[in-house]
Scaffold this motif. Structure first.
Motif, short mmCIF file in Angstrom:
data_model
loop_
_atom_site.label_atom_id
_atom_site.label_comp_id
_atom_site.label_asym_id
_atom_site.label_seq_id
_atom_site.Cartn_x
_atom_site.Cartn_y
_atom_site.Cartn_z
N THR A 39 0.86 -1.18 0.00
CA THR A 39 0.00 0.00 0.00
C THR A 39 0.90 1.23 0.00
OG1 THR A 39 -1.65 -1.20 1.29
CG2 THR A 39 -1.86 1.19 1.22
N LEU A 40 0.68 2.12 -0.98
CA LEU A 40 1.48 3.34 -1.08
C LEU A 40 0.57 4.56 -1.19
CD1 LEU A 40 4.32 2.36 -3.57
CD2 LEU A 40 4.51 2.70 -1.11
N HIS A 41 1.01 5.64 -0.56
CA HIS A 41 0.34 6.93 -0.63
C HIS A 41 1.13 7.79 -1.61
CE1 HIS A 41 -0.38 11.11 0.77
NE2 HIS A 41 -1.61 10.67 0.86
N LEU A 42 0.44 8.44 -2.55
CA LEU A 42 1.07 9.25 -3.58
C LEU A 42 0.57 10.68 -3.52
CD1 LEU A 42 0.18 6.33 -4.88
CD2 LEU A 42 0.92 7.36 -6.99
N VAL A 43 1.45 11.61 -3.78
CA VAL A 43 1.07 13.00 -4.04
C VAL A 43 1.73 13.37 -5.36
CG1 VAL A 43 1.12 15.39 -3.27
CG2 VAL A 43 0.87 13.56 -1.58
N VAL A 44 0.89 13.71 -6.34
CA VAL A 44 1.36 13.96 -7.70
C VAL A 44 1.35 15.46 -7.96
CG1 VAL A 44 1.03 13.37 -10.13
CG2 VAL A 44 0.29 11.75 -8.35
N HIS A 45 2.49 15.99 -8.39
CA HIS A 45 2.67 17.42 -8.63
C HIS A 45 2.77 17.70 -10.12
CE1 HIS A 45 3.80 18.40 -4.38
NE2 HIS A 45 4.08 17.11 -4.39
N GLY A 46 2.41 18.92 -10.51
CA GLY A 46 2.51 19.35 -11.90
C GLY A 46 1.15 19.81 -12.40
N ARG A 47 0.97 19.73 -13.70
CA ARG A 47 -0.34 20.06 -14.30
C ARG A 47 -1.17 18.78 -14.28
NH1 ARG A 47 -2.00 20.80 -20.26
NH2 ARG A 47 -4.03 21.76 -19.99
N VAL A 48 -1.85 18.57 -13.14
CA VAL A 48 -2.56 17.31 -12.92
C VAL A 48 -4.03 17.50 -12.58
CG1 VAL A 48 -0.49 15.99 -12.35
CG2 VAL A 48 -1.70 17.21 -10.54
N GLN A 49 -4.49 18.74 -12.53
CA GLN A 49 -5.92 18.99 -12.34
C GLN A 49 -6.48 19.61 -13.61
OE1 GLN A 49 -7.02 20.96 -8.69
NE2 GLN A 49 -5.77 19.60 -7.44
N GLY A 50 -7.72 19.24 -13.93
CA GLY A 50 -8.35 19.75 -15.13
C GLY A 50 -7.91 19.03 -16.40
N VAL A 51 -7.27 17.86 -16.22
CA VAL A 51 -6.76 17.08 -17.37
C VAL A 51 -7.24 15.62 -17.31
CG1 VAL A 51 -4.74 18.55 -17.74
CG2 VAL A 51 -4.59 16.60 -16.17
N CYS A 52 -8.31 15.36 -16.56
CA CYS A 52 -8.87 14.01 -16.40
C CYS A 52 -7.92 13.05 -15.69
CB CYS A 52 -9.33 13.42 -17.73
SG CYS A 52 -10.70 14.34 -18.45
N TYR A 53 -7.04 13.58 -14.84
CA TYR A 53 -6.07 12.72 -14.15
C TYR A 53 -6.76 11.71 -13.25
CZ TYR A 53 -1.62 11.39 -12.15
OH TYR A 53 -0.50 10.66 -11.77
N ARG A 54 -7.71 12.17 -12.43
CA ARG A 54 -8.36 11.27 -11.47
C ARG A 54 -9.10 10.13 -12.17
NH1 ARG A 54 -12.11 14.99 -8.30
NH2 ARG A 54 -12.21 15.85 -10.39
N GLY A 56 -3.45 22.13 -5.71
CA GLY A 56 -3.21 21.84 -7.11
C GLY A 56 -2.62 20.47 -7.38
N THR A 57 -2.35 19.71 -6.33
CA THR A 57 -1.82 18.36 -6.51
C THR A 57 -2.96 17.35 -6.56
OG1 THR A 57 -1.58 17.99 -4.12
CG2 THR A 57 0.34 18.90 -5.29
N VAL A 58 -2.61 16.13 -6.90
CA VAL A 58 -3.54 15.00 -6.84
C VAL A 58 -2.96 14.03 -5.82
CG1 VAL A 58 -4.44 12.99 -8.08
CG2 VAL A 58 -4.47 15.23 -9.16
N GLU A 59 -3.82 13.55 -4.93
CA GLU A 59 -3.41 12.61 -3.88
C GLU A 59 -4.09 11.28 -4.14
OE1 GLU A 59 -3.44 12.62 0.98
OE2 GLU A 59 -5.05 13.68 -0.07
N ALA A 60 -3.37 10.19 -3.90
CA ALA A 60 -3.94 8.86 -4.13
C ALA A 60 -3.38 7.86 -3.15
CB ALA A 60 -3.66 8.41 -5.56
N LEU A 61 -4.11 6.77 -2.98
CA LEU A 61 -3.63 5.63 -2.22
C LEU A 61 -3.84 4.41 -3.10
CD1 LEU A 61 -3.54 4.99 1.37
CD2 LEU A 61 -4.47 3.16 -0.04
N ALA A 62 -2.78 3.64 -3.28
CA ALA A 62 -2.82 2.46 -4.14
C ALA A 62 -2.48 1.22 -3.33
CB ALA A 62 -1.83 2.62 -5.29
#
Length: 94
Positions: free
Chosen positions: A7-22, A44-50
């Motif tokens: 199980t990993l927690h991610l925080v994704v930086h960059g142009r990641v919102q408004g681009v269908c990332y989720r 402005g980041t995207v956070e995820a848990l995988a």
């Protein structure tokens, strides 16, 4: 969780919102058999848990470093995560 799962927690930086990332991440996670969640953050980041088989989680991390076509990922922060998840879902933004 089995011995070959992680199980990993991610925080994704960059142009990641408004681009269908989720939604793109959700589809890729489902394809790979990875459970967890993804959401936008107010900074402005995207956070995820995988969570899933180590190879599948690693494949999702590789995907996260690219993202969908319109995204520009500058960095992905990783740290251990926890919890038990049965599906991969898009959560409400925070």
């Amino acid at each position: 969780m089995g011995a070959t799962e992680k199980t990993l927690h991610l925080v994704v930086h960059g142009r990641v919102q408004g681009v269908c990332y989720r939604d793109s991440m959700r589809r890729e996670a489902v394809r790979l058999g990875v459970n967890g969640w993804v959401r936008n953050r107010c900074d402005g980041t995207v956070e995820a848990l995988a969570q899933g088989e180590a190879d599948a989680v690693d494949a999702l991390i590789l995907w996260a470093r690219r993202g969908p076509q319109l995204a520009t990922v500058t960095r992905v922060e990783l740290r251990p995560g926890n919890g038990n998840y049965a599906v991969f879902e898009i959560r409400e933004s925070v």
